[in-house]
Design a protein around this motif. Structure first.
Motif, PDB file in Angstrom:
ATOM      1  N   GLN A 105      33.125  82.168  35.942  1.00 26.52           N
ATOM      2  CA  GLN A 105      33.711  81.527  34.436  1.00 26.52           C
ATOM      3  C   GLN A 105      33.292  82.249  33.424  1.00 26.52           C
ATOM      4  O   GLN A 105      34.057  82.550  32.552  1.00 26.52           O
ATOM      5  N   SER A 106      32.114  82.998  33.608  1.00 26.05           N
ATOM      6  CA  SER A 106      31.488  83.825  32.471  1.00 26.05           C
ATOM      7  C   SER A 106      31.655  85.424  32.736  1.00 26.05           C
ATOM      8  O   SER A 106      31.379  86.072  31.862  1.00 26.05           O
ATOM      9  N   HIS A 108      33.963  88.905  33.361  1.00 29.55           N
ATOM     10  CA  HIS A 108      35.118  89.479  32.892  1.00 29.55           C
ATOM     11  C   HIS A 108      36.095  90.005  33.651  1.00 29.55           C
ATOM     12  O   HIS A 108      35.718  90.780  34.594  1.00 29.55           O
ATOM     13  N   ASP A 116      37.875  93.198  30.535  1.00 29.34           N
ATOM     14  CA  ASP A 116      38.239  92.421  29.561  1.00 29.34           C
ATOM     15  C   ASP A 116      37.135  91.873  28.541  1.00 29.34           C
ATOM     16  O   ASP A 116      36.222  91.612  29.075  1.00 29.34           O
ATOM     17  N   VAL A 117      37.265  92.086  27.144  1.00 31.05           N
ATOM     18  CA  VAL A 117      36.279  91.392  26.268  1.00 31.05           C
ATOM     19  C   VAL A 117      36.081  90.087  26.657  1.00 31.05           C
ATOM     20  O   VAL A 117      34.978  89.408  26.505  1.00 31.05           O
ATOM     21  N   GLN A 118      37.066  89.216  26.896  1.00 33.00           N
ATOM     22  CA  GLN A 118      37.102  87.818  26.990  1.00 33.00           C
ATOM     23  C   GLN A 118      36.515  87.350  28.587  1.00 33.00           C
ATOM     24  O   GLN A 118      36.874  88.236  29.368  1.00 33.00           O
ATOM     25  N   THR A 119      36.128  86.494  28.571  1.00 38.08           N
ATOM     26  CA  THR A 119      35.647  85.829  29.992  1.00 38.08           C
ATOM     27  C   THR A 119      36.669  85.183  30.607  1.00 38.08           C
ATOM     28  O   THR A 119      37.707  85.009  30.135  1.00 38.08           O
ATOM     29  N   GLU A 122      37.636  81.789  29.332  1.00 35.90           N
ATOM     30  CA  GLU A 122      38.286  82.082  28.049  1.00 35.90           C
ATOM     31  C   GLU A 122      39.999  82.366  28.490  1.00 35.90           C
ATOM     32  O   GLU A 122      40.927  81.648  27.865  1.00 35.90           O
ATOM     33  N   VAL A 123      40.137  83.199  29.074  1.00 37.85           N
ATOM     34  CA  VAL A 123      41.574  83.715  29.512  1.00 37.85           C
ATOM     35  C   VAL A 123      42.357  82.528  30.238  1.00 37.85           C
ATOM     36  O   VAL A 123      43.477  82.277  29.964  1.00 37.85           O
ATOM     37  N   TYR A 126      43.238  79.637  27.626  1.00 39.97           N
ATOM     38  CA  TYR A 126      44.376  79.968  26.842  1.00 39.97           C
ATOM     39  C   TYR A 126      45.660  79.840  27.825  1.00 39.97           C
ATOM     40  O   TYR A 126      46.585  79.483  27.192  1.00 39.97           O
ATOM     41  N   THR A 177      31.939  90.682  36.988  1.00 40.65           N
ATOM     42  CA  THR A 177      33.509  90.974  36.772  1.00 40.65           C
ATOM     43  C   THR A 177      34.148  90.292  38.033  1.00 40.65           C
ATOM     44  O   THR A 177      33.495  89.806  38.988  1.00 40.65           O
TER      45      THR A 177
END
Length: 282
Positions: A105-106, A108, A116-119, A122-123, A126, A177
């Motif tokens: 989950q951490s 990218h 991606d910059v977000q993990t 986080e994606v 959202y 990744t």
């Protein structure tokens, strides 16, 4: 329970001779791993040996199947042993799977232009938010495939459907990744893939009523358009009112009248054509 005493080692060097003091009956006990573990008081080893005796599946194989994604219940059913005995060997592997899912989950997500910059967490959080899903009810898990790579799975329920999304996880620097492995995973990673559903409202009979022509009225309208107009029919405004003739006009009508000449074109004679003279006949 009758007590036995140890007489000594058998001549084969692999068994121990025991004797009943009361009856002088002797017994032969194999000096195997179970006896050595019992002599050491190694309870964990005794439990492992018991599973090995009751099942053809060795503890290493049990752990391998757990690491490959099977549940404790599935392994116990396949091995023919109780769930409690499998849990002794499955517990450390289950911790490994849970830890790997947490690390993923951490990581990218890898896109066309790079990570991606977000993990991943986080994606997905959202994506669940814009869809109205409860992210707290989603469950993460992982397992190791036959190729040695870790697969991360997200399971959630939307309505009455059970959904899953899979990613391949490569641990590394800055969290590692992840790559999408199925359509659900790709959709969750794409922020522009979600379209909110259209609102459904009840029809208002007074406002939304649509008058549909009946078959007869539609047919009549078509026939009225296709019917040729009557050349003798005139509008009421332009139609002349018939006049009653006088007595003199009625008498004149009794006399024969000359028929009006029809307006035929004048045909020149042959002499006029030859002489170039315009005909004056008419």
């Amino acid at each position: 329970m009758r007590a036995l005493r140890v007489v000594g080692l058998h001549e084969d060097g692999k068994s121990i001779v025991l004797e009943d003091p009361a009856s002088r009956t002797r017994f032969l006990l194999p000096a195997d791993e179970t006896l050595r573990a019992a002599a050491r008081g190694d309870i964990a080893r005794l439990g492992q040996i018991e599973i090995e005796l009751e099942s053809q599946m060795r503890p290493r194989e049990i752990q391998a199947r757990i690491r490959a994604g099977e549940s404790v219940e599935q392994v116990a059913s396949g091995a023919g042993v109780s769930v409690q005995r499998v849990e002794r060997f499955a517990y450390p592997v289950l911790l490994e799977r849970s830890r790997t899912a947490e690390l993923a989950q951490s990581a990218h997500p890898v896109r066309e232009d790079g990570p991606d910059v977000q993990t991943l967490g986080e994606v997905i959080a959202y994506a669940f938010g814009v869809r109205g899903h409860d992210y707290s009810q989603a469950r993460w898990d992982s397992w190791r495939g036959d190729d040695g790579k870790w697969v991360v799975v997200l399971q959630w329920k939307a309505g009455r459907s059970d959904n899953r999304a899979h990613w391949s996880f490569s641990p590394g620097a800055h969290g590692g990744t992840v790559h999408a492995l199925d359509e659900n995973a790709e959709v969750l990673l794409n922020p522009n893939s979600y379209r909110p559903p259209r609102t459904v409202r009840a029809l208002d009979p007074a406002r939304d009523a649509v008058v549909q022509p009946t078959l007869d009225s539609a047919e009549d309208e078509r026939l009225a358009i296709e019917a040729p107009a009557d050349p003798h029919e005139e509008d009421d405004d332009t139609r002349e009112i018939p006049r009653v003739p006088s007595d003199d006009e009625a008498a004149d009508d009794d006399q024969p009248r000359a028929k009006p000449k029809k307006n035929h074109p004048i045909v020149p004679s042959w002499e006029d054509v030859l002489l170039g003279v315009r005909s004056q006949r008419g």
